[in-house]
Enzyme design. Structure first.
Site, mmCIF file in Angstrom:
data_model
loop_
_atom_site.group_PDB
_atom_site.id
_atom_site.type_symbol
_atom_site.label_atom_id
_atom_site.label_comp_id
_atom_site.label_asym_id
_atom_site.label_seq_id
_atom_site.Cartn_x
_atom_site.Cartn_y
_atom_site.Cartn_z
ATOM 1 N N ASN A 187 34.213 33.312 34.323
ATOM 2 C CA ASN A 187 33.377 33.946 33.526
ATOM 3 C C ASN A 187 32.197 32.899 33.276
ATOM 4 O O ASN A 187 31.127 33.392 32.951
ATOM 5 C CB ASN A 187 33.742 34.455 31.895
ATOM 6 C CG ASN A 187 34.041 35.515 31.470
ATOM 7 O OD1 ASN A 187 34.148 36.671 32.315
ATOM 8 N ND2 ASN A 187 35.164 36.031 30.544
ATOM 9 N N ASP B 116 33.818 40.739 34.071
ATOM 10 C CA ASP B 116 34.141 42.350 33.221
ATOM 11 C C ASP B 116 34.414 43.709 34.777
ATOM 12 O O ASP B 116 35.475 44.279 34.435
ATOM 13 C CB ASP B 116 33.112 43.518 32.750
ATOM 14 C CG ASP B 116 32.819 43.202 30.972
ATOM 15 O OD1 ASP B 116 33.895 42.243 30.811
ATOM 16 O OD2 ASP B 116 31.607 43.136 29.914
ATOM 17 N N ASP C 162 48.932 37.706 33.414
ATOM 18 C CA ASP C 162 47.481 36.882 33.059
ATOM 19 C C ASP C 162 46.323 36.528 34.154
ATOM 20 O O ASP C 162 46.635 36.284 35.383
ATOM 21 C CB ASP C 162 47.702 35.125 32.405
ATOM 22 C CG ASP C 162 46.617 34.527 32.424
ATOM 23 O OD1 ASP C 162 46.339 35.309 30.805
ATOM 24 O OD2 ASP C 162 46.161 33.894 32.147
ATOM 25 N N HIS D 200 29.573 37.558 32.307
ATOM 26 C CA HIS D 200 30.621 37.808 30.852
ATOM 27 C C HIS D 200 30.528 39.634 32.195
ATOM 28 O O HIS D 200 32.214 39.884 32.272
ATOM 29 C CB HIS D 200 30.410 38.574 30.476
ATOM 30 C CG HIS D 200 30.662 36.865 29.014
ATOM 31 N ND1 HIS D 200 32.130 36.918 28.763
ATOM 32 C CD2 HIS D 200 29.814 35.895 28.796
ATOM 33 C CE1 HIS D 200 31.525 35.831 27.532
ATOM 34 N NE2 HIS D 200 30.528 34.640 27.915
ATOM 35 N N GLU E 217 42.053 38.614 28.967
ATOM 36 C CA GLU E 217 42.491 38.877 30.450
ATOM 37 C C GLU E 217 43.916 39.041 30.435
ATOM 38 O O GLU E 217 44.599 38.879 31.894
ATOM 39 C CB GLU E 217 41.426 37.776 31.259
ATOM 40 C CG GLU E 217 42.516 36.401 30.714
ATOM 41 C CD GLU E 217 41.930 35.427 29.591
ATOM 42 O OE1 GLU E 217 42.325 34.357 29.451
ATOM 43 O OE2 GLU E 217 41.191 35.834 28.687
#
Length: 342
Positions: free
Chosen positions: A219, A228, A211, A224, A255
């Site tokens: 974010n 990414d 994780d 975002h 994630e």
């Protein structure tokens, strides 16, 4: 020498099938060549060429690209049947119909001609009607043969393209579009298959649940698109860690990532996990006052037929929970892993 094509004005209609016969006569006698030219001159579906030097026949044939070769048997310096055999061995001429022209109706010579690869046999000079009929017949058969071959090649190429497209489609259904790792579906299929293999071989199987720490905060702070990009970079570290052909790195969702390691001890799996944690640290991606990190939970089991792989995934997920509760940026693995995955 090679003769000029028949250029006489057409006086007869094309046959219904509309094939153009490209005729090459190989005969050392110019008078014979002229006689055949005159016999064919009023048929505009016939393009006539001749060659009086048999030593140039192969070269002329490659240039003319005949649909029918009329081949004399007796010529100076070259045996006509040997020339037929040479046609049959030539890659560009091997399937061109050959009508052998002989001075007599001899069953033994006829048999030898067919054995050499001739398609037909005529006593020269043949009747014009019969000659035209045979030229048209062999031309039609030859062109049909070429068209079938071309259709077959097109079909085979179409099949290959379809196979490539299907393989690419299958690959895309197993790949996560953002990270290029396997997707959840592929992970589930691969885990089930490797579990069954482990039951047969008695070899260990490890799962790493991963994780990205505080990813929602990242974010929110950076957007975002930046998020990414982080997932792509983390995925690269994970893929490098699961570098053997039998390993699988996949995106579990959001994630979260997951890794399957085959034939690796618990200690070996822990070593891989710790390497991934350090690899993400080394990316030095700013995150608030610190940097982007990951937490990893590791579980190893020896599959048997009494349980499925679900327990192994749950054990790795529990280890991940402990890693996050223990401060994140670390790998956690149980001191004792479940022997049956349950």
């Amino acid at each position: 020498m090679a003769g000029e094509p028949n250029r006489s004005a057409p006086e007869a209609p094309l046959p219904a099938d509309n094939y153009l016969a490209m005729v090459l006569l190989v005969d050392d006698q110019v008078m014979v060549c002229e006689a055949v030219r005159r016999a064919l001159t009023h048929h505009d579906d016939v393009d006539f060429h001749y060659c009086t030097d048999p030593l140039e026949a192969i070269e002329v044939a490659q240039r003319v690209k005949p649909t029918v070769i009329l081949q004399d048997l007796v010529m100076p310096g070259v045996d006509g049947l040997d020339l037929v055999r040479r046609y049959r061995k030539h890659p560009a001429l091997h399937s061109v119909p050959v009508i052998v022209l002989s001075t007599k109706e001899d069953p033994a010579i006829k048999s030898e001609a067919f054995q050499a690869g001739a398609n037909d046999y005529l006593v020269k000079l043949p009747d014009t009607i019969e000659l035209i009929a045979r030229i048209r017949y062999h031309t039609r058969a030859y062109i049909d043969h070429l068209q079938r071959d071309e259709a077959y090649r097109a079909l085979r190429e179409s099949q290959r393209e379809l196979m490539r497209a299907n393989l690419e489609l299958e690959r895309l259904t197993r790949i996560d579009g953002l990270t290029g790792l396997g997707n959840r579906r592929y992970f589930d299929e691969y885990l089930a298959a490797e579990w069954k293999r482990g039951v047969r071989t008695g070899s260990p199987l490890s799962v790493l649940m991963i994780d990205v720490d505080h990813f929602k905060r990242y974010n929110d702070a950076y957007g975002h698109l930046a998020g990414d990009d982080v997932l792509k970079q983390v995925a690269g570290v994970i893929q490098n860690g699961a570098c053997r052909a039998t390993d699988l790195a996949a995106r579990f969702g959001g994630e979260e990532f997951v890794v399957i390691l085959t034939d690796v001890s618990a200690e070996g799996a822990a070593h891989v996990a710790e390497g991934m944690v350090q690899g993400v640290r080394d990316l030095n991606i700013p995150h608030g006052a610190g940097r982007v990190t990951i937490s990893v939970g590791v579980a190893t089991a020896w599959p048997n037929g009494e349980a499925g792989p679900g327990g192994l995934v749950n054990a790795a997920d529990l280890a991940l929970f402990r890693a996050k509760n223990g401060g994140r940026d670390r790998a956690v693995f149980p001191e004792a892993t479940p022997a049956d995955g349950g």
